[in-house]
Design an enzyme around this catalytic site. Structure first.
Site, PDB file in Angstrom:
ATOM      1  N   ILE A 166      32.968  42.290  27.380  1.00 60.72           N
ATOM      2  CA  ILE A 166      33.904  42.062  26.567  1.00 60.72           C
ATOM      3  C   ILE A 166      33.651  40.978  26.066  1.00 60.72           C
ATOM      4  CG2 ILE A 166      36.513  42.231  26.099  1.00 60.72           C
ATOM      5  CD1 ILE A 166      37.109  44.714  27.396  1.00 60.72           C
ATOM      6  N   TYR A 216      33.689  30.125  40.501  1.00 59.01           N
ATOM      7  CA  TYR A 216      34.661  29.826  38.761  1.00 59.01           C
ATOM      8  C   TYR A 216      35.297  28.607  38.782  1.00 59.01           C
ATOM      9  CZ  TYR A 216      33.426  35.264  38.581  1.00 59.01           C
ATOM     10  OH  TYR A 216      33.079  36.945  38.596  1.00 59.01           O
ATOM     11  N   LEU A 231      37.735  39.086  34.623  1.00 50.39           N
ATOM     12  CA  LEU A 231      37.002  39.726  35.800  1.00 50.39           C
ATOM     13  C   LEU A 231      37.550  41.048  36.097  1.00 50.39           C
ATOM     14  CD1 LEU A 231      37.385  36.652  37.852  1.00 50.39           C
ATOM     15  CD2 LEU A 231      35.649  36.887  36.528  1.00 50.39           C
ATOM     16  N   HIS A 266      42.541  39.604  38.752  1.00 50.79           N
ATOM     17  CA  HIS A 266      43.250  38.549  37.432  1.00 50.79           C
ATOM     18  C   HIS A 266      44.458  37.870  37.786  1.00 50.79           C
ATOM     19  CE1 HIS A 266      42.289  41.655  34.304  1.00 50.79           C
ATOM     20  NE2 HIS A 266      41.913  41.499  34.480  1.00 50.79           N
ATOM     21  N   LYS A 288      43.615  42.679  29.482  1.00 54.16           N
ATOM     22  CA  LYS A 288      44.583  43.890  30.076  1.00 54.16           C
ATOM     23  C   LYS A 288      44.473  44.393  30.999  1.00 54.16           C
ATOM     24  CE  LYS A 288      42.709  46.864  28.073  1.00 54.16           C
ATOM     25  NZ  LYS A 288      42.569  48.005  28.930  1.00 54.16           N
ATOM     26  N   ARG A 304      35.728  50.603  36.640  1.00 55.88           N
ATOM     27  CA  ARG A 304      36.503  51.511  36.284  1.00 55.88           C
ATOM     28  C   ARG A 304      36.535  52.398  37.358  1.00 55.88           C
ATOM     29  NH1 ARG A 304      34.278  48.921  32.175  1.00 55.88           N
ATOM     30  NH2 ARG A 304      36.239  47.631  30.037  1.00 55.88           N
ATOM     31  N   ASP A 311      42.951  51.409  31.979  1.00 53.83           N
ATOM     32  CA  ASP A 311      41.824  50.914  30.886  1.00 53.83           C
ATOM     33  C   ASP A 311      42.366  50.948  29.647  1.00 53.83           C
ATOM     34  OD1 ASP A 311      39.389  49.697  30.355  1.00 53.83           O
ATOM     35  OD2 ASP A 311      38.482  51.583  30.080  1.00 53.83           O
TER      36      ASP A 311
END
Length: 330
Positions: free
Chosen positions: A12, A52, A68, A73, A91, A159, A171
């Site tokens: 993404i 990071y 991430l 998150h 999200k 996922r 998702d």
């Protein structure tokens, strides 16, 4: 002009957010941190980090985009906020309402901006849908049907892993739940029933179906899956009409899209409407989101943002669905 820093350089970030920042008026992709420096460089930032924390320690970074996997998150959002950065996080913002509440508290304590990157909420069609419902264009909403069937994850994708916050509910179910809550005026629902499928024992959910009940108002029938199809549908019906998002209902952006209306009073329509159809040209909601967050970080109080209270209600609703599934499995 704000300097943006990305934590993560996954699909993404590469396909949508980096191009949006490069195309936007004002923002600058200053830095990307990724364990794979090659993938970070591919996003064309001014600086590349392989840790990071190095990006959070960069005093020139103003806004951090967290890209991430879902279970990472909260820790990195809170670290970024405490480092004095504004944060846009993919999200779902958190895996639970408790996580979202904790991140919200950290944002308030640090005086930094925190926004959930529900990018489709910046699309003009989504905003029109929510506005028309709020104005009572279809009367009192009593029914929603929403479904998002997405592509199957590749082997090894996060996922597939429940420990990383994977699965269809987090998702793609997120989009359908958010749209249903918006249709019912962001009221808190109960979960009447829920069922779930898995790729294999121990995997995250491949499909989840459930019915939300909004006491005294109506119900929302929701389904989501990651089993290889690609279909997005949404219709809400009220006492005076209906509104339908023509497919793709949630992820329109790269193609023209339409909002189709049922019976409506003429004073809800605009000159741009074609009878029952309101048409939208191709949009880049990612760019609209980036520009809004950038403007808000610069103090623009009129910039459109997704309120954290709505992010919290979405998380609480997903909590309720999971709780119902757990009781069913017991």
């Amino acid at each position: 002009m704000a300097n943006w820093g990305f934590l993560g350089a996954g699909s993404i970030a590469a396909s949508s957010l980096a191009p949006a920042v490069h195309a936007a008026d004002g923002p600058r992709l200053h830095a990307v941190a990724a364990t794979d420096a090659r993938r970070a460089r591919a996003l064309d930032p001014a600086r590349v980090y392989t840790r990071y924390q190095e990006l959070l320690d960069d005093p020139d970074v103003d806004i951090v985009y967290v890209a991430l996997h879902n279970s990472a998150h909260r820790p990195w959002v809170e670290r970024a906020l405490r480092a004095g950065k504004h944060v846009l996080c993919e999200k779902p913002l958190g895996l639970t309402a408790a996580e979202v509440g904790a991140m919200t508290a950290t944002a308030r304590a640090t005086g930094r901006l925190l926004v959930e990157a529900a990018w489709n909420r910046w699309h003009p069609r989504t905003r029109d849908l929510e506005s028309m419902i709020t104005r009572g264009a279809i009367g009192t909403v009593h029914t929603v049907t929403a479904r998002f069937d997405g592509l199957a994850p590749a082997p090894g994708n996060y996922r597939l892993d429940p420990a990383l916050g994977g699965g269809a509910l987090y998702d793609v179910g997120y989009y359908a739940v958010a749209a249903a809550l918006a249709a019912f005026g962001w009221r808190s629902p109960g979960v009447v029933r829920a069922e779930q499928d898995h790729w294999h024992p121990g995997s995250a959910d491949s499909a989840t179906r459930f019915l939300l009940d909004f006491p005294g108002r109506g119900t929302a029938e929701i389904g989501c899956s990651l089993i290889g199809g690609m279909s997005e549908t949404f219709t809400t019906t009220g006492t005076d009409g209906s509104l339908t998002l023509t497919p793709p209902a949630f992820c329109a952006g790269s193609a023209p899209s339409t909002l189709t209306t049922g019976t409506l009073s003429t004073d809800t329509l605009t000159p741009a409407d074609d009878g029952r159809h309101r048409h939208y040209p191709p949009q880049d909601p990612y760019r609209l989101m980036v520009e809004s967050v950038d403007a808000a970080a610069h103090g623009d109080t009129a910039a459109h943002l997704v309120p954290l209270a709505q992010s919290l209600l979405i998380a609480a609703t997903l909590d309720s669905v999971r709780s119902r599934l757990a009781r069913r499995a017991a």
